[in-house]
Design a protein around this motif. Sequence first.
Motif, PDB file in Angstrom:
ATOM      1  N   THR A  14       6.885  -9.277   3.532  1.00 55.74           N
ATOM      2  CA  THR A  14       6.889  -9.687   4.779  1.00 55.74           C
ATOM      3  C   THR A  14       7.179  -8.719   5.875  1.00 55.74           C
ATOM      4  N   ALA A  58       1.447 -10.909  11.239  1.00 60.51           N
ATOM      5  CA  ALA A  58       0.852 -10.841  10.044  1.00 60.51           C
ATOM      6  C   ALA A  58      -0.224 -11.467   9.706  1.00 60.51           C
ATOM      7  N   ASP A  91      11.866 -20.340   5.390  1.00 59.09           N
ATOM      8  CA  ASP A  91      10.440 -19.890   5.409  1.00 59.09           C
ATOM      9  C   ASP A  91       9.790 -20.159   6.626  1.00 59.09           C
ATOM     10  N   LEU A 105       4.773 -14.714   0.857  1.00 59.76           N
ATOM     11  CA  LEU A 105       5.173 -13.186   0.956  1.00 59.76           C
ATOM     12  C   LEU A 105       6.573 -13.318   0.479  1.00 59.76           C
ATOM     13  N   ARG A 147      -0.308 -18.265   5.413  1.00 66.53           N
ATOM     14  CA  ARG A 147       0.724 -17.323   4.783  1.00 66.53           C
ATOM     15  C   ARG A 147       2.028 -18.097   5.005  1.00 66.53           C
ATOM     16  N   VAL A 153      11.769 -12.477   8.771  1.00 67.15           N
ATOM     17  CA  VAL A 153      10.953 -12.776  10.121  1.00 67.15           C
ATOM     18  C   VAL A 153      12.391 -12.909  11.152  1.00 67.15           C
ATOM     19  N   TYR A 167       4.474  -6.388   6.869  1.00 64.74           N
ATOM     20  CA  TYR A 167       3.471  -6.795   7.858  1.00 64.74           C
ATOM     21  C   TYR A 167       4.188  -6.868   9.316  1.00 64.74           C
ATOM     22  N   LEU A 199       5.769 -16.871   5.258  1.00 66.59           N
ATOM     23  CA  LEU A 199       6.457 -15.643   5.500  1.00 66.59           C
ATOM     24  C   LEU A 199       7.965 -15.865   5.091  1.00 66.59           C
ATOM     25  N   ASP A 200       8.823 -14.925   4.725  1.00 65.55           N
ATOM     26  CA  ASP A 200      10.356 -15.036   4.297  1.00 65.55           C
ATOM     27  C   ASP A 200      11.059 -15.183   5.603  1.00 65.55           C
ATOM     28  N   ASP A 255       0.561 -10.239  -3.693  1.00 67.12           N
ATOM     29  CA  ASP A 255       0.895 -11.322  -2.881  1.00 67.12           C
ATOM     30  C   ASP A 255       0.728 -12.654  -4.138  1.00 67.12           C
TER      31      ASP A 255
END
Length: 315
Positions: A19, A306, A90, A14, A103, A110, A22, A105-106, A5
Amino acid sequence: MQTTDQQAGDAILLSPAQTANYLPFLPLAQEIEALLRDPGVRVPARQVMGWPGGGSLFVMPAHDDRLGMSKVITFTPANAGSPRPTIQGDVLVFDIRTGARLRVLDGPTVTARRTAAVSLLAAQRLAPRTDGPLLIVGAGVQGRAHLDAFVQGLGVQEVWVASRSARSTQALLDHARRLGLTAHGTDDPQQALRHCPLVVTGTPAQHVVLDGPLSADHFVAAVGAFTPAMRELGPALCQHVFEHGTVVVDTPDAQHEAGDLLQAGVPMTDLLTLAQCVQAAPPRRGPVLFKSCGWAGWDLAAARLACPASATGSR
């Protein structure tokens, strides 16, 4: 020593693949159900800013007693069919106690996975038949995510795929066959309805792709349309399910967002929500239409999965 990461300040950035790792579909559906039972969840209305050229910026915050998050994404319909994705952005996740970023995350990952996990939860609760076969109309990101979710969560073994793009259809069929499924392409999704009690529509929602008829054992998850101007389902299908089956929306916000239902003239004020169906299963009556428009609470569920309590030091 390098980690897998990347560090973004004090947060972990991520990649799309990280992502996804998770967010396995079945645990994510379970986390969504847990979130719907959590009285500490707060989700304000999402903010949508239209841009010149037809694109939009979405800002979607939410929090519970442990985590805060905001999804910031762009939706650019003009990118459909190009190398650029229609959804970019994001999901930023924060520790409520300290305000620290945990975090990043993408966002498209998601969005795809939590949308499919919401449909999976709805199918687990509401579908008259969960074994399939499954019809997917729209062979893009949502089509693939829903295929994976329904295979992992429901054990589907056969899929039919319809899309305007022959290349996208073939790619999804190839993916299904690699998973061990029996897979068929079709140019006539109306005809394929006869074989498929499970249906997912995940198209750009610029025109009607299904207008029935539906039988009593059909479950349709319609996820492509999320504004009043968009639709995938025809008025006859929506009205038939309203009169002879069960219409469920993902949240009360769908009252002013679900273009399929609004354009069909379906009364919106008394429709069941997914939260109500989690609390108490409704009586089974005819075909089921689950209309999903999206909600920051679903992104918060992904953030919770996540970033488990052990990662934040919470007790």
